[in-house]
Design a protein around this motif. Structure first.
Motif, PDB file in Angstrom:
ATOM      1  N   ASN A  80      35.655  43.804  44.494  1.00 25.62           N
ATOM      2  CA  ASN A  80      35.928  45.217  44.214  1.00 25.62           C
ATOM      3  C   ASN A  80      35.610  46.110  45.411  1.00 25.62           C
ATOM      4  O   ASN A  80      34.608  45.895  46.109  1.00 25.62           O
ATOM      5  CB  ASN A  80      35.082  45.668  43.024  1.00 25.62           C
ATOM      6  CG  ASN A  80      35.489  44.964  41.758  1.00 25.62           C
ATOM      7  OD1 ASN A  80      36.586  45.170  41.253  1.00 25.62           O
ATOM      8  ND2 ASN A  80      34.619  44.109  41.245  1.00 25.62           N
ATOM      9  N   TYR A  81      36.452  47.147  45.575  1.00 20.50           N
ATOM     10  CA  TYR A  81      36.318  48.111  46.667  1.00 20.50           C
ATOM     11  C   TYR A  81      36.599  49.510  46.123  1.00 20.50           C
ATOM     12  O   TYR A  81      37.273  49.670  45.105  1.00 20.50           O
ATOM     13  CB  TYR A  81      37.314  47.795  47.789  1.00 20.50           C
ATOM     14  CG  TYR A  81      37.119  46.404  48.330  1.00 20.50           C
ATOM     15  CD1 TYR A  81      36.262  46.164  49.391  1.00 20.50           C
ATOM     16  CD2 TYR A  81      37.755  45.325  47.740  1.00 20.50           C
ATOM     17  CE1 TYR A  81      36.051  44.879  49.857  1.00 20.50           C
ATOM     18  CE2 TYR A  81      37.547  44.036  48.188  1.00 20.50           C
ATOM     19  CZ  TYR A  81      36.693  43.824  49.255  1.00 20.50           C
ATOM     20  OH  TYR A  81      36.473  42.545  49.698  1.00 20.50           O
ATOM     21  N   SER A  82      36.089  50.528  46.834  1.00 20.59           N
ATOM     22  CA  SER A  82      36.385  51.906  46.436  1.00 20.59           C
ATOM     23  C   SER A  82      36.599  52.771  47.675  1.00 20.59           C
ATOM     24  O   SER A  82      36.081  52.486  48.757  1.00 20.59           O
ATOM     25  CB  SER A  82      35.260  52.488  45.582  1.00 20.59           C
ATOM     26  OG  SER A  82      34.105  52.672  46.356  1.00 20.59           O
ATOM     27  N   LYS A  83      37.374  53.837  47.471  1.00 18.51           N
ATOM     28  CA  LYS A  83      37.655  54.807  48.536  1.00 18.51           C
ATOM     29  C   LYS A  83      38.178  56.073  47.871  1.00 18.51           C
ATOM     30  O   LYS A  83      39.141  56.019  47.095  1.00 18.51           O
ATOM     31  CB  LYS A  83      38.703  54.250  49.499  1.00 18.51           C
ATOM     32  CG  LYS A  83      39.098  55.209  50.602  1.00 18.51           C
ATOM     33  CD  LYS A  83      40.157  54.568  51.486  1.00 18.51           C
ATOM     34  CE  LYS A  83      40.613  55.523  52.565  1.00 18.51           C
ATOM     35  NZ  LYS A  83      41.662  54.916  53.409  1.00 18.51           N
ATOM     36  N   ASN A  84      37.538  57.192  48.159  1.00 19.60           N
ATOM     37  CA  ASN A  84      37.997  58.477  47.638  1.00 19.60           C
ATOM     38  C   ASN A  84      38.237  58.444  46.124  1.00 19.60           C
ATOM     39  O   ASN A  84      39.279  58.866  45.646  1.00 19.60           O
ATOM     40  CB  ASN A  84      39.275  58.930  48.346  1.00 19.60           C
ATOM     41  CG  ASN A  84      39.075  59.103  49.829  1.00 19.60           C
ATOM     42  OD1 ASN A  84      37.987  59.460  50.283  1.00 19.60           O
ATOM     43  ND2 ASN A  84      40.107  58.843  50.600  1.00 19.60           N
ATOM     44  N   ASN A  85      37.282  57.937  45.396  1.00 22.17           N
ATOM     45  CA  ASN A  85      37.345  57.844  43.926  1.00 22.17           C
ATOM     46  C   ASN A  85      38.484  56.960  43.416  1.00 22.17           C
ATOM     47  O   ASN A  85      38.933  57.111  42.289  1.00 22.17           O
ATOM     48  CB  ASN A  85      37.438  59.227  43.288  1.00 22.17           C
ATOM     49  CG  ASN A  85      36.194  60.036  43.542  1.00 22.17           C
ATOM     50  OD1 ASN A  85      35.079  59.511  43.480  1.00 22.17           O
ATOM     51  ND2 ASN A  85      36.368  61.306  43.845  1.00 22.17           N
ATOM     52  N   LYS A  86      38.980  56.056  44.240  1.00 20.41           N
ATOM     53  CA  LYS A  86      39.989  55.089  43.833  1.00 20.41           C
ATOM     54  C   LYS A  86      39.363  53.704  43.877  1.00 20.41           C
ATOM     55  O   LYS A  86      38.455  53.448  44.669  1.00 20.41           O
ATOM     56  CB  LYS A  86      41.196  55.133  44.757  1.00 20.41           C
ATOM     57  CG  LYS A  86      41.946  56.442  44.684  1.00 20.41           C
ATOM     58  CD  LYS A  86      43.114  56.438  45.632  1.00 20.41           C
ATOM     59  CE  LYS A  86      43.812  57.789  45.589  1.00 20.41           C
ATOM     60  NZ  LYS A  86      44.877  57.873  46.555  1.00 20.41           N
ATOM     61  N   CYS A  87      39.846  52.834  43.029  1.00 17.59           N
ATOM     62  CA  CYS A  87      39.340  51.465  42.971  1.00 17.59           C
ATOM     63  C   CYS A  87      40.419  50.496  43.426  1.00 17.59           C
ATOM     64  O   CYS A  87      41.610  50.750  43.278  1.00 17.59           O
ATOM     65  CB  CYS A  87      38.939  51.110  41.545  1.00 17.59           C
ATOM     66  SG  CYS A  87      37.581  52.091  40.911  1.00 17.59           S
ATOM     67  N   LEU A  88      39.949  49.386  43.959  1.00 19.95           N
ATOM     68  CA  LEU A  88      40.845  48.308  44.350  1.00 19.95           C
ATOM     69  C   LEU A  88      40.159  47.000  43.989  1.00 19.95           C
ATOM     70  O   LEU A  88      38.990  46.800  44.311  1.00 19.95           O
ATOM     71  CB  LEU A  88      41.116  48.353  45.851  1.00 19.95           C
ATOM     72  CG  LEU A  88      42.105  47.333  46.384  1.00 19.95           C
ATOM     73  CD1 LEU A  88      43.504  47.617  45.848  1.00 19.95           C
ATOM     74  CD2 LEU A  88      42.120  47.349  47.896  1.00 19.95           C
ATOM     75  N   ARG A  89      40.884  46.150  43.290  1.00 21.97           N
ATOM     76  CA  ARG A  89      40.352  44.840  42.897  1.00 21.97           C
ATOM     77  C   ARG A  89      41.257  43.766  43.476  1.00 21.97           C
ATOM     78  O   ARG A  89      42.480  43.824  43.344  1.00 21.97           O
ATOM     79  CB  ARG A  89      40.318  44.716  41.378  1.00 21.97           C
ATOM     80  CG  ARG A  89      39.919  43.317  40.911  1.00 21.97           C
ATOM     81  CD  ARG A  89      39.725  43.285  39.434  1.00 21.97           C
ATOM     82  NE  ARG A  89      38.410  43.871  39.191  1.00 21.97           N
ATOM     83  CZ  ARG A  89      37.876  44.016  37.996  1.00 21.97           C
ATOM     84  NH1 ARG A  89      38.531  43.650  36.926  1.00 21.97           N
ATOM     85  NH2 ARG A  89      36.690  44.539  37.862  1.00 21.97           N
ATOM     86  N   LEU A  90      40.630  42.814  44.154  1.00 28.21           N
ATOM     87  CA  LEU A  90      41.345  41.665  44.689  1.00 28.21           C
ATOM     88  C   LEU A  90      40.922  40.421  43.930  1.00 28.21           C
ATOM     89  O   LEU A  90      39.732  40.234  43.662  1.00 28.21           O
ATOM     90  CB  LEU A  90      41.015  41.458  46.176  1.00 28.21           C
ATOM     91  CG  LEU A  90      41.273  42.617  47.128  1.00 28.21           C
ATOM     92  CD1 LEU A  90      40.869  42.224  48.544  1.00 28.21           C
ATOM     93  CD2 LEU A  90      42.718  43.059  47.076  1.00 28.21           C
ATOM     94  N   VAL A  91      41.876  39.581  43.611  1.00 33.42           N
ATOM     95  CA  VAL A  91      41.597  38.283  43.017  1.00 33.42           C
ATOM     96  C   VAL A  91      42.074  37.249  44.026  1.00 33.42           C
ATOM     97  O   VAL A  91      43.188  37.352  44.557  1.00 33.42           O
ATOM     98  CB  VAL A  91      42.331  38.089  41.669  1.00 33.42           C
ATOM     99  CG1 VAL A  91      42.025  36.723  41.092  1.00 33.42           C
ATOM    100  CG2 VAL A  91      41.939  39.193  40.692  1.00 33.42           C
ATOM    101  N   THR A  92      41.205  36.290  44.317  1.00 34.87           N
ATOM    102  CA  THR A  92      41.534  35.284  45.322  1.00 34.87           C
ATOM    103  C   THR A  92      41.609  33.897  44.705  1.00 34.87           C
ATOM    104  O   THR A  92      41.115  33.657  43.607  1.00 34.87           O
ATOM    105  CB  THR A  92      40.481  35.251  46.445  1.00 34.87           C
ATOM    106  OG1 THR A  92      39.216  34.891  45.883  1.00 34.87           O
ATOM    107  CG2 THR A  92      40.394  36.587  47.149  1.00 34.87           C
TER     108      THR A  92
END
Length: 111
Positions: A80-92
């Motif tokens: 999980n990552y965040s930037k400017n109140n946005k989320c990003l989820r990566l599945v590997t």
């Protein structure tokens, strides 16, 4: 009538992950992680209770503390990552950290 919701869903999905357009499915995880951090994304450290097991131990030991979890029955992990109140989820997918590949990208936030 079905076409409108499907088209709207595609547009919503595209706009949700457009803020991380550098990252693509099938990209090497470590390369994508470096790109994200360089572009101002912050790794979100997992708050999952309990000890890390298996590949999670290797990831955390190597400073990749944004690992939420890894499956026990298959070589798949969530980050999980965040930037400017946005989320990003990566599945590997992959058992060896240097060769892990991204198999899914979403805007989901950790629970």
């Amino acid at each position: 009538m079905i076409k409108v919701p499907v088209a709207a869903g595609i547009l919503v999905l595209a706009s949700l992950i457009a803020h991380a357009e550098e990252v693509k499915v099938a990209m090497n995880f470590l390369h994508a992680r470096n790109l994200l951090i360089h572009k101002g994304w912050y790794p979100v450290q997992s708050t999952m209770p309990g000890e890390h097991i298996g590949i999670e131990n290797i990831l955390v030991r190597d400073g990749i503390k944004e690992v939420e979890s890894c499956a026990i029955d298959r070589p798949s992990c969530i980050f999980n990552y965040s930037k400017n109140n946005k989320c990003l989820r990566l599945v590997t997918f992959g058992e060896n950290v240097p060769t892990m590949k991204i198999i899914d990208i979403s805007n989901s936030c950790p629970s």
